[in-house]
Design an enzyme around this catalytic site. Structure first.
Site, mmCIF file in Angstrom:
data_model
loop_
_atom_site.group_PDB
_atom_site.id
_atom_site.type_symbol
_atom_site.label_atom_id
_atom_site.label_comp_id
_atom_site.label_asym_id
_atom_site.label_seq_id
_atom_site.Cartn_x
_atom_site.Cartn_y
_atom_site.Cartn_z
ATOM 1 C CE1 TYR A 54 1.266 43.422 39.693
ATOM 2 C CE2 TYR A 54 2.971 44.595 38.483
ATOM 3 C CZ TYR A 54 2.569 43.888 39.607
ATOM 4 O OH TYR A 54 3.463 43.655 40.624
ATOM 5 C CD1 TRP A 204 6.572 44.107 46.584
ATOM 6 C CD2 TRP A 204 4.834 45.416 47.092
ATOM 7 N NE1 TRP A 204 5.669 43.350 47.275
ATOM 8 C CE2 TRP A 204 4.593 44.132 47.594
ATOM 9 C CE3 TRP A 204 3.881 46.414 47.281
ATOM 10 C CZ2 TRP A 204 3.430 43.815 48.302
ATOM 11 C CZ3 TRP A 204 2.719 46.108 47.976
ATOM 12 C CH2 TRP A 204 2.498 44.812 48.477
ATOM 13 C CE LYS A 215 0.283 61.305 48.578
ATOM 14 N NZ LYS A 215 -0.164 60.787 47.248
#
Length: 328
Positions: A54, A204, A215
């Site tokens: 990451y 996840w 949204k």
């Protein structure tokens, strides 16, 4: 916050876990990242998930600094190994050399002597599974990892690894797959195989890269600054859902969320936690208020009639084909 056992192991983890895949070391400044971690701790989250790859290893370092000073025994720290972390031929994969060296590097970045869970980030077809599992077993015996897990392995791979784990007496306890109302590919095969092996799911993207937050409105451009408009924030993954035939039923979930006094994001996180094989849902955040909102899904129980209504609304657009499990 509520807690669950990780598979059939003795490890208790918070059913909401904090993950820093797309934020720490890349999209979010360190001060903001630390604020999110402190908010997670304030909300009772004790489980933190990251990976060596990451933000090109920076995410582990940011998390390590954010958690410095926190009593180590009070948290569960998870990381992963597989993807390239350097240019060399042994800087990737699940060969013994990379596993052992990557674990040492992760421990340094996380500022800890051990991780609670060390996970194979993907299955490595180029390395004998026996070599991979033996290296993991050695890390457990050295005290550098307490438990072992995998991520995005299919049912056959999980079954083979579980057999070796029993022979090696290594605690293989978890799988980390993508899972949401829209992405259900683990249900037909991976979950049954995991249950047989005594493994739990640490899932996840329970909000489907933000789509299930509501949204994104059908027929409207994505809001400026949202993940769908950020080429570094998983826009390629979210694109599969940015169609009106998906976004329209998602909007129909809002009355259900309102009836339950939940935000749509909370409803999405609560939904994955209704699966008895799910031990935790990983949330990510770029702002502390997102952590607070998502953490409130802990302890929510959805009645069967609510689950049925959700399926009627959105089930027909969900992906369920187990062949889409994300293995190389």
């Amino acid at each position: 916050m509520e807690f669950r056992r990780l598979g059939r192991s003795g490890l208790n983890i918070s059913e909401i876990a904090y993950g820093n895949w797309l934020t720490h070391g890349s999209q979010v400044e360190e001060e903001q990242a630390q604020a999110c971690v402190l908010t997670a701790l304030d909300e009772g989250i004790t489980t933190f998930d990251t990976a060596d790859v990451y933000a090109a290893t920076r995410a582990e370092s940011v998390l390590g600094r954010a958690l410095s000073g926190v009593r180590r025994e009070s948290i569960e720290l998870f990381t992963k190994v597989f993807f390239p972390t350097g240019q060399g031929p042994n800087d990737r994969g699940l060969g013994r050399k990379h596993i052992m060296e990557s674990c040492e590097a992760s421990l340094r970045r996380l500022q800890t002597d051990y991780v609670d869970l060390y996970q194979a980030h993907r299955f490595d077809r180029s390395v004998p599974l026996e070599e991979t599992m033996t290296a993991f077993a050695d890390l457990v015996r050295q005290g550098k990892a307490l438990y072992i897990g995998v991520s995005e392995w299919n049912a056959e791979q999980i079954t083979r690894a579980a057999e070796l784990a029993r022979e090696l007496r290594v605690p293989l306890v978890s799988n980390q797959p993508q899972y949401s109302m829209l992405w259900r590919v683990i249900e037909p095969q991976v979950i049954p195989a995991s249950e047989r092996a005594g493994m739990g799911q640490i899932v996840w993207s329970p909000i489907a890269q933000g789509v299930l937050s509501g949204k994104y409105a059908p027929g409207q451009p994505a809001p400026t600054g949202s993940r769908a408009t950020d080429s570094t924030g998983g826009a390629d993954m979210i694109s599969r859902w940015m169609r009106d035939e998906v976004l329209e039923p998602v909007q129909q979930l809002k009355p259900i969320a309102d009836e339950l006094g939940l935000s749509m994001a909370q409803l999405a996180v609560a939904w994955v936690l209704q699966n008895s094989n799910v031990s935790a849902a990983i949330i990510g955040a770029s702002r502390p208020e997102q952590v607070t909102d998502n953490a409130r899904a802990a302890g929510v129980r959805l009645e069967q009639d609510v689950l049925d209504r959700i399926d009627e609304i959105i089930g027909h657009v969900a992906e369920t084909d187990p062949r889409h499990t994300r293995t190389p």
